[in-house]
Design an enzyme around this catalytic site. Structure first.
Site, PDB file in Angstrom:
ATOM      1  N   ARG A  43       0.891  -1.221   0.086  1.00 28.49           N
ATOM      2  CA  ARG A  43      -0.070   0.051  -0.085  1.00 28.49           C
ATOM      3  C   ARG A  43       0.887   1.290  -0.206  1.00 28.49           C
ATOM      4  O   ARG A  43       1.839   1.182   0.659  1.00 28.49           O
ATOM      5  CB  ARG A  43      -0.928  -0.130   1.157  1.00 28.49           C
ATOM      6  CG  ARG A  43      -1.951  -0.589   1.160  1.00 28.49           C
ATOM      7  CD  ARG A  43      -3.009  -0.677   0.218  1.00 28.49           C
ATOM      8  NE  ARG A  43      -4.240  -1.357   0.024  1.00 28.49           N
ATOM      9  CZ  ARG A  43      -4.562  -2.506  -0.753  1.00 28.49           C
ATOM     10  NH1 ARG A  43      -3.393  -2.862  -1.581  1.00 28.49           N
ATOM     11  NH2 ARG A  43      -5.515  -3.084  -0.619  1.00 28.49           N
TER      12      ARG A  43
ATOM     13  N   GLU B  14      -3.917   7.463  -4.421  1.00 28.07           N
ATOM     14  CA  GLU B  14      -4.260   6.925  -5.647  1.00 28.07           C
ATOM     15  C   GLU B  14      -5.462   7.434  -6.471  1.00 28.07           C
ATOM     16  O   GLU B  14      -6.426   7.623  -5.610  1.00 28.07           O
ATOM     17  CB  GLU B  14      -4.278   5.423  -5.439  1.00 28.07           C
ATOM     18  CG  GLU B  14      -2.912   4.714  -5.442  1.00 28.07           C
ATOM     19  CD  GLU B  14      -3.043   3.107  -4.957  1.00 28.07           C
ATOM     20  OE1 GLU B  14      -4.239   2.599  -5.159  1.00 28.07           O
ATOM     21  OE2 GLU B  14      -2.155   2.422  -4.737  1.00 28.07           O
TER      22      GLU B  14
ATOM     23  N   HIS C  15      -1.304   0.518  -9.591  1.00 27.61           N
ATOM     24  CA  HIS C  15      -1.830  -0.291  -8.849  1.00 27.61           C
ATOM     25  C   HIS C  15      -2.683  -1.731  -9.400  1.00 27.61           C
ATOM     26  O   HIS C  15      -3.845  -1.783  -9.772  1.00 27.61           O
ATOM     27  CB  HIS C  15      -3.021   0.251  -8.060  1.00 27.61           C
ATOM     28  CG  HIS C  15      -3.352  -0.576  -6.588  1.00 27.61           C
ATOM     29  ND1 HIS C  15      -3.717  -0.081  -5.453  1.00 27.61           N
ATOM     30  CD2 HIS C  15      -2.936  -1.990  -6.432  1.00 27.61           C
ATOM     31  CE1 HIS C  15      -3.585  -1.079  -4.576  1.00 27.61           C
ATOM     32  NE2 HIS C  15      -3.615  -2.175  -4.992  1.00 27.61           N
TER      33      HIS C  15
HETATM   34  C1  GLV Z   1      -4.942  -5.209  -3.904  1.00 32.76           C
HETATM   35  O1  GLV Z   1      -4.154  -4.306  -3.503  1.00 32.76           O
HETATM   36  C2  GLV Z   1      -5.739  -5.818  -2.865  1.00 32.76           C
HETATM   37  O2  GLV Z   1      -5.557  -5.717  -1.715  1.00 32.76           O
HETATM   38  O3  GLV Z   1      -6.369  -6.952  -3.161  1.00 32.76           O
END
Ligand code: GLV
Length: 329
Positions: free
Chosen positions: A242, A271, A290
């Site tokens: 994260r 983000e 991401h």
């Molecule tokens: C992606 O980042 C998730 O947490 O599934």
């Protein structure tokens, strides 16, 4: 059950129908737009009567939302990370929260390796130079990167994804150290030749550092100025966990001033990272939007699992993957 008796579910984003086919005939769905960046107003207006929410990691499920949904029986996140959800508030109300572990472990570990390789071998720069006419000869000293084999990879957080990265990295001939609150099982340590260190030790000795911790109050800003200054000036930082685990301002300085050599980030805070963000201007910073779990198979499995959790919650069964099992105590 007639349509009118079916429980109401708010699905915050439009998902391919075949991914959520199990919901057919078992709940009444109200769906937000495919590219929703917040809880859509048309869905918010239905919170009062909602029995379930199926959401993505970009949608905060907080006190304000929960207060407006007195009949909520389940929150199902189509993600493994649940930092977008106020877990305490859900638990206080007895609402189970589901996530989607396991199915994205390999996809995300693959991406961590892709980032590591790309940053170590400077692929973005080399590709751009070729495309823009700066590939004038086979240069003996051009685009030199770092070897993976024989280098030391420090894995911060040896959960499912951290372990999957360790397995892959072993195949590339990397040596491995890790830090985690819990020691790994001795068989795993032996099989992968893993050595457990403190975070400070790991940062000091690693050639590459890959982050695999969830975002919690304890891990927020874990990699800030102090941590970055401990790393080798030749080190590369990879983050597929994260964005909030890394202090972006400190990272920018670290990359600009050469405290570390490069960073490869699949996650940022915020983000999306706005296009004018200074990190984009740094040639030694590779940024992806991401996409750790973004393979067709993985995303479908995540949606299917999110539906399984949702249906279990609606039907009063235990969620197959529940992150606040205290609600069942
Ligand atoms: C992606 O980042 C998730 O947490 O599934």
């Amino acid at each position: 059950m007639s349509g009118a008796d079916l429980p109401l579910v708010l699905v915050t984003h439009t998902l391919p129908l075949e991914w959520i086919s199990s919901l057919q005939g078992r709940c009444l769905q109200v769906t937000g737009p495919v590219d929703a960046v917040r809880f859509d107003p048309s869905l918010e207006a239905r919170l009062e009567g909602a029995a379930g929410i199926l959401c993505l990691l970009t949608i905060p499920i907080n006190e304000a939302i929960l207060q407006r949904a007195p009949g909520l029986k389940v929150v199902s996140n189509m993600a493994v990370g649940v930092d977008n959800i106020d877990l305490r508030a859900c638990t206080r109300r007895g609402i189970p929260v589901g996530n989607t572990p396991w199915v994205l472990t390999d996809g995300t570990a693959d991406l961590a390796m892709a980032l590591l390789l790309a940053a170590a071998r400077r692929l973005p720069q080399a590709s751009l130079d070729a495309r823009e006419g700066r590939w004038t000869t086979w240069s003996p000293t051009g685009w030199l990167g770092a070897d993976l084999h024989g280098a030391l990879l420090g894995i911060v957080g040896l959960g499912k994804i951290g372990r999957a990265v360790a397995q892959r990295a072993k195949g590339f001939g990397l040596r491995l150290v890790y830090c985690d609150e819990q020691p790994a099982p001795p068989e795993l340590e032996a099989a992968l030749d893993l050595q457990r260190l403190t975070l400070d030790e790991l940062l000091q000795v690693s050639d590459f550092v890959s982050l695999h911790v969830p975002l919690t109050p304890q891990t927020r800003g874990l990699i800030a100025e102090g941590a970055l200054r401990k790393m080798k000036s030749t080190a590369i930082l990879v983050n597929t966990s994260r964005g909030g685990v890394v202090d972006a301002r400190a990272l920018e300085r670290a990359l600009r001033e050469g405290w570390i050599a490069a960073a490869a980030l699949d996650v940022t805070e915020p983000e999306p990272l706005p296009p004018d963000h200074p990190l984009y201007r740094l040639p030694n910073c590779l940024i992806l939007p991401h996409i750790g779990s973004a393979t067709r198979e993985t995303r479908q499995r995540m949606a299917e699992l999110a539906c399984e959790n949702l249906l279990a919650g609606l039907e009063g069964r235990r969620l197959p993957h529940c992150v606040n099992p205290e609600v069942y105590a």
